[in-house]
Design an enzyme around this catalytic site. Structure first.
Site, PDB file in Angstrom:
ATOM      1  N   CYS A 273       0.820  -1.200   0.000  1.00  0.00           N
ATOM      2  CA  CYS A 273       0.000   0.000   0.000  1.00  0.00           C
ATOM      3  C   CYS A 273       0.856   1.252   0.000  1.00  0.00           C
ATOM      4  O   CYS A 273       0.353   2.347   0.164  1.00  0.00           O
ATOM      5  CB  CYS A 273      -0.904  -0.003   1.229  1.00  0.00           C
ATOM      6  SG  CYS A 273       0.016   0.244   2.761  1.00  0.00           S
TER       7      CYS A 273
ATOM      8  N   CYS B 245       4.892   1.364   3.849  1.00  0.00           N
ATOM      9  CA  CYS B 245       6.267   1.158   4.318  1.00  0.00           C
ATOM     10  C   CYS B 245       7.179   2.257   3.782  1.00  0.00           C
ATOM     11  O   CYS B 245       8.059   2.739   4.487  1.00  0.00           O
ATOM     12  CB  CYS B 245       6.791  -0.214   3.886  1.00  0.00           C
ATOM     13  SG  CYS B 245       5.860  -1.600   4.566  1.00  0.00           S
TER      14      CYS B 245
ATOM     15  N   CYS C 187       3.748  -7.587   5.107  1.00  0.00           N
ATOM     16  CA  CYS C 187       3.344  -8.241   3.852  1.00  0.00           C
ATOM     17  C   CYS C 187       4.547  -8.910   3.200  1.00  0.00           C
ATOM     18  O   CYS C 187       4.503 -10.078   2.834  1.00  0.00           O
ATOM     19  CB  CYS C 187       2.738  -7.230   2.884  1.00  0.00           C
ATOM     20  SG  CYS C 187       1.238  -6.449   3.465  1.00  0.00           S
TER      21      CYS C 187
ATOM     22  N   CYS D  47       3.417  -3.028  10.303  1.00  0.00           N
ATOM     23  CA  CYS D  47       2.432  -2.531   9.340  1.00  0.00           C
ATOM     24  C   CYS D  47       2.100  -1.096   9.678  1.00  0.00           C
ATOM     25  O   CYS D  47       1.077  -0.835  10.274  1.00  0.00           O
ATOM     26  CB  CYS D  47       1.184  -3.411   9.337  1.00  0.00           C
ATOM     27  SG  CYS D  47       0.076  -3.055   7.967  1.00  0.00           S
TER      28      CYS D  47
ATOM     29  N   HIS E 283       4.470  -6.597  25.755  1.00  0.00           N
ATOM     30  CA  HIS E 283       3.697  -6.579  26.998  1.00  0.00           C
ATOM     31  C   HIS E 283       4.577  -6.286  28.218  1.00  0.00           C
ATOM     32  O   HIS E 283       4.231  -5.468  29.076  1.00  0.00           O
ATOM     33  CB  HIS E 283       3.023  -7.954  27.128  1.00  0.00           C
ATOM     34  CG  HIS E 283       2.104  -8.097  28.290  1.00  0.00           C
ATOM     35  ND1 HIS E 283       1.090  -7.213  28.544  1.00  0.00           N
ATOM     36  CD2 HIS E 283       2.028  -9.053  29.253  1.00  0.00           C
ATOM     37  CE1 HIS E 283       0.429  -7.612  29.622  1.00  0.00           C
ATOM     38  NE2 HIS E 283       0.988  -8.721  30.070  1.00  0.00           N
TER      39      HIS E 283
ATOM     40  N   CYS F 260       5.634  -2.694  28.450  1.00  0.00           N
ATOM     41  CA  CYS F 260       4.545  -1.722  28.322  1.00  0.00           C
ATOM     42  C   CYS F 260       4.400  -0.925  29.614  1.00  0.00           C
ATOM     43  O   CYS F 260       4.468  -1.487  30.710  1.00  0.00           O
ATOM     44  CB  CYS F 260       3.243  -2.474  28.021  1.00  0.00           C
ATOM     45  SG  CYS F 260       1.825  -1.396  27.837  1.00  0.00           S
TER      46      CYS F 260
ATOM     47  N   CYS G 294      -4.731  -1.925  32.053  1.00  0.00           N
ATOM     48  CA  CYS G 294      -4.164  -2.784  31.019  1.00  0.00           C
ATOM     49  C   CYS G 294      -5.262  -3.097  29.998  1.00  0.00           C
ATOM     50  O   CYS G 294      -6.414  -3.335  30.355  1.00  0.00           O
ATOM     51  CB  CYS G 294      -3.645  -4.077  31.641  1.00  0.00           C
ATOM     52  SG  CYS G 294      -3.157  -5.310  30.423  1.00  0.00           S
TER      53      CYS G 294
ATOM     54  N   CYS H 288      -5.940  -6.317  23.471  1.00  0.00           N
ATOM     55  CA  CYS H 288      -4.561  -5.888  23.212  1.00  0.00           C
ATOM     56  C   CYS H 288      -3.674  -7.112  22.979  1.00  0.00           C
ATOM     57  O   CYS H 288      -3.624  -8.028  23.791  1.00  0.00           O
ATOM     58  CB  CYS H 288      -4.028  -5.068  24.366  1.00  0.00           C
ATOM     59  SG  CYS H 288      -2.339  -4.493  24.087  1.00  0.00           S
TER      60      CYS H 288
ATOM     61  N   CYS I 197      -2.852  -2.830  21.148  1.00  0.00           N
ATOM     62  CA  CYS I 197      -1.902  -3.231  20.100  1.00  0.00           C
ATOM     63  C   CYS I 197      -2.580  -4.303  19.251  1.00  0.00           C
ATOM     64  O   CYS I 197      -3.267  -5.176  19.782  1.00  0.00           O
ATOM     65  CB  CYS I 197      -0.647  -3.794  20.766  1.00  0.00           C
ATOM     66  SG  CYS I 197       0.439  -4.725  19.674  1.00  0.00           S
TER      67      CYS I 197
ATOM     68  N   CYS J 108       0.819  -5.919  14.723  1.00  0.00           N
ATOM     69  CA  CYS J 108       1.042  -5.831  13.276  1.00  0.00           C
ATOM     70  C   CYS J 108       2.412  -6.320  12.828  1.00  0.00           C
ATOM     71  O   CYS J 108       2.640  -6.492  11.648  1.00  0.00           O
ATOM     72  CB  CYS J 108       0.786  -4.405  12.785  1.00  0.00           C
ATOM     73  SG  CYS J 108       2.050  -3.221  13.266  1.00  0.00           S
TER      74      CYS J 108
END
Lengths: 304, 470
Positions: A51, A54, A154, A187, A224, A227, A247, A253, A281, A284
């Site tokens: 797309c 990137c 991708c 992504c 995680h 985070c 959380c 997430c 999240c 991705c």
């Protein structure tokens, strides 16, 4: 003074990360790069089923700036969105670079490669009046490149185009080539991940990769555990609705399944990141994205 | 008489994969066919998923206008879920999407289009260069290149503005049906505002003057690439929570008159597209994507969207025209000027919007996915009107149709054999050197095509139409 690999790694992943600022800013790196890149390593950038996200993310690199990368560090022979020439000149540039810089150039692929129907779902340019598939280009250039970098989820694993029912047979570049590639998923991927990998290749060669062929420099962290909401998790304080404190795991997430340094590095010069914007999240960067990580705002029934 | 067929593949400096085949006779384009060369099947992939995921997935249709897909998907889901987002969410969406318009317009002019007018340094990606009538003085050429480099930094910082309320971009995270996840604070507003002021400085003192100077040097480009002269806009940037007042008005220009726009009158023709002919002429809410590869006479996977059966051009020029902000003409240079003036208009509006945020007030209303429902979202992307149509069955996506601006602008012929707007704009254009048709590249890029966005695209590798060189 030359920058050692160790110093470079420290700059990329060391204390500066914890400060939440983008890492490749240190002037020594840029200087070392300019020296190392005196020959301006040629780069061919292909786009398959992608797309352009990137590429846009790469434009967001802050240290070095994109203009420094283009004018001082690499020689970007082919890029669908940035190059001046169109048409046959693009095809010629690809072929010429592959011959003249055989074994020297870096091939970067954005987007997955559709293989159904002989790859006819994505083509670029023509040879003897016939469209040439990205599948063919990737194989042809992939054989001759010094390194192949799959930029984005991708190109690394297939990503969204490979999502069920995978209408075009979309594959990651590594699945297509008979050689090992370097995966820089996301992504899109953070520009530091792309530029950092490129810089490591130019200065020191292949970086250390994990079993999914990702540079450990950027992908070894379980999101995680790093985070800022992790302490909420430890204390079992869960947000029940979006935009609440706590959380976000019960809202879907995917931080517990995701390996990336987003919480440490943050995005856009340290301005923010996904969970920083109080959103779950979606994982991705993961090989399973999107099917294995959806629904994004919840969990599949059986996992609950 | 000798006809010459030329194929330009790939067209670079656009988003995605585009190929244009032209027929030139006596130094003039007599036929033009534009086709995308990538098919991903997004609408097929969306079927059967959790409707809320569409908000993240449809953004991935396009890495340049992802924010507009996010807005459009949110509106679509909210219309199906029957929920209205709070004011703060409406404003944050405007701030994120508005900023993405700015970066997209700046990126388009300097990084994509301007290399058709100035000469870059003797280094890839600027070489191999293109040949043509480069008319800028040495001094002006240098300034344009300096501004090209500056534009890269400005657009990067505008993406930082989006990160403040969106987390990151492309494919930002914070929009959800029911509102947004990120709350406004005074710090974030200030941080947004100072970046905005810096970008306004660039837009007003560099971008707009550069476009106007260019239009002066290339006056003849205010005469070519007109197309049909029909313009259409869905309108965007809600100024109140009811959505009745927008920064850009909804409407259309047909036969020189401004008229109201009703989305029920939008249809998609497929006679020249590789889809089952029985799906032709339907409104996107009832239409289906049933591929028919190899269908005789078809040459594109792009459908041909039409309004009351007629082709329309979409984009900044259409929006500015509808508002009465710019009505000088319809041409290559008018498109660039309207785009630059639009950036200025949006940026100034954003300056007010950011101060309308109310820290401490809610940004989200909880909502549930219904068992069954229908949704529609109409908004504007930087390249023009964007629509999403959704049908939910058993709490899953039963149908998702996306009609993007490039679908309209770069569409193939319709069932009445009328060329798409960009094809029409190319036909009749004089070409000085058929080997280097820079005039045509300038026309094509003035539309700012975005191919990946245009979801259903050509299946290449098949003979598109008979080449006859006589």
């Amino acid at each position: 003074m030359d920058l050692t690999r160790r110093e470079f790694l420290k700059i990329c992943a060391g204390s500066a990360v914890a400060l939440g600022i983008s890492q490749i800013l240190i002037p020594e790196v840029v200087e070392a790069l300019e020296r190392a890149a005196a020959g301006n390593p040629p780069v061919i950038w292909l786009e398959g089923s992608g797309c352009t996200g990137c590429s846009v993310s790469l434009l967001n690199t802050s240290h070095p700036k994109i203009s420094e990368l283009l004018l001082k560090i690499i020689s970007l022979k082919v890029h669908p969105t940035l190059m001046a020439a169109s048409g046959d000149k693009v095809v010629l540039s690809m072929e010429k670079t592959a011959e003249e810089a055989k074994g020297k150039f870096i091939l970067i692929v954005e987007g997955s490669i559709p293989v159904a129907e002989n790859g006819t779902y994505a083509t670029l340019g023509e040879k003897n009046g016939k469209p040439v598939s990205l599948l063919e280009w990737t194989k042809k250039l992939g054989e001759k490149a010094k390194y192949v970098i799959a930029v984005g989820t991708c190109a690394s694993y297939g990503g969204i185009p490979a999502g069920a029912p995978d209408p075009t047979g979309a594959k990651g570049v590594g699945e297509i080539l008979g050689r090992k590639v370097i995966n820089v998923p996301g992504c899109p991927p953070h520009p530091d991940w792309v530029v950092g990998t490129l810089v490591h290749l130019i200065l020191y060669g292949l970086p250390k990769l994990d079993e999914n062929r990702r540079p450990t420099l950027f992908y070894r962290f379980l999101l995680h555990e790093n985070c800022p909401n992790y302490s909420f998790y430890i204390h079992q304080k869960f947000a029940q609705n979006l935009s609440e404190e706590g959380c976000l795991v019960k809202l879907g997430c995917k931080g517990p399944l995701t390996y990336a340094d987003c919480p440490l590095r943050r995005w856009h010069n340290g301005v923010n990141w996904c969970i920083g914007a109080s959103a779950p999240c979606i994982g991705c960067v993961q090989m399973e994205f999107p099917d294995g990580l959806s629904p994004f705002y919840g969990w599949p029934e059986k996992k609950r | 008489m000798a006809k010459k067929i030329i194929t330009i593949d790939p067209i670079t400096r656009i988003e995605g994969h585009l190929k244009v085949v032209l027929e030139i006779e006596e130094g003039k384009v007599v036929d033009a066919r534009s086709s995308g060369t990538l098919f991903r099947g997004f609408e097929i992939i969306l079927k059967g998923r959790d409707p809320r995921d569409a908000q993240q997935l449809t953004q991935r249709a396009c890495g340049i206008c992802s924010a507009s897909h996010a807005t459009c998907a949110s509106l679509t889901l909210e219309s199906a879920f029957r929920v209205k987002p709070p004011s703060n969410a409406r404003i944050i969406r405007n701030l994120v999407t508005g900023a993405n318009f700015l970066q997209s317009h700046i990126l388009h002019f300097y990084l994509l289009a301007a290399l058709d007018y100035f000469v870059g340094p003797e280094k890839p990606p600027f070489i191999p260069a293109i040949k043509g009538d480069f008319r800028l003085s040495q001094q002006m050429n240098k300034e344009y290149f300096d501004h090209y480099i500056e534009a890269m930094e400005v657009r990067r910082k505008i993406h930082e503005m989006i990160a403040i309320f969106g987390g990151k971009i492309p494919h930002h995270i914070s929009f959800v049906p029911g509102g947004v996840t990120e709350k406004p604070t005074v710090d974030k507003m200030a941080s947004y505002l100072w970046r905005l002021r810096e970008s306004i400085d660039f837009i007003e003192n560099i971008y707009v003057p550069d476009v106007l100077r260019l239009a002066d040097v290339y006056k003849d480009y205010s005469k070519i690439g007109r197309g049909y002269g029909n313009l259409l806009s869905y309108g965007a940037f809600d100024l109140d929570d009811r959505g009745s007042n927008k920064l850009f008005k909804r409407g259309l220009l047909i036969d020189g008159k401004i008229e109201k726009m009703n989305s029920e009158k939008i249809t998609e023709d497929v006679q020249y597209s590789w889809y089952e002919t029985k799906t032709s002429g339907k409104n996107p809410k009832d239409s289906d994507t049933i591929p028919a590869p190899g269908k005789p006479g078809a040459y594109s996977w792009l459908k041909a969207p039409r309004y009351e059966g007629r082709p329309y051009e979409l984009g900044p020029l259409a929006r500015m025209w509808m508002n009465g902000d710019y009505r000088k003409g319809i041409s290559v240079m008018d498109r660039h000027i309207a785009r630059a003036l639009e950036a200025k208009k949006i940026a100034r509006a954003m300056e007010e919007w950011v101060l309308q945020l109310q820290p401490g007030r809610r940004v989200y209303v909880p909502c549930k996915v219904p068992n069954n429902g229908q949704g529609i979202g109409l908004t504007e992307a930087s390249r023009g009107a964007l629509g999403h149509w959704l049908k939910i069955s058993n709490s899953q996506i039963a149908r998702y149709q996306i009609v993007t601006p490039t679908n309209w602008n770069c569409s193939p012929r319709d069932d009445k054999d009328r060329p798409g707007p960009m094809e029409k704009a190319l036909i009749g254009t004089p070409v000085a050197d058929a080997e280097n048709p820079i005039e045509l590249m300038r026309i094509i890029r003035s539309y700012d095509p975005c191919m990946a966005c245009s979801v259903h695209l050509i299946a290449p590798g098949r003979s598109i139409f008979e080449f006859r060189v006589c």
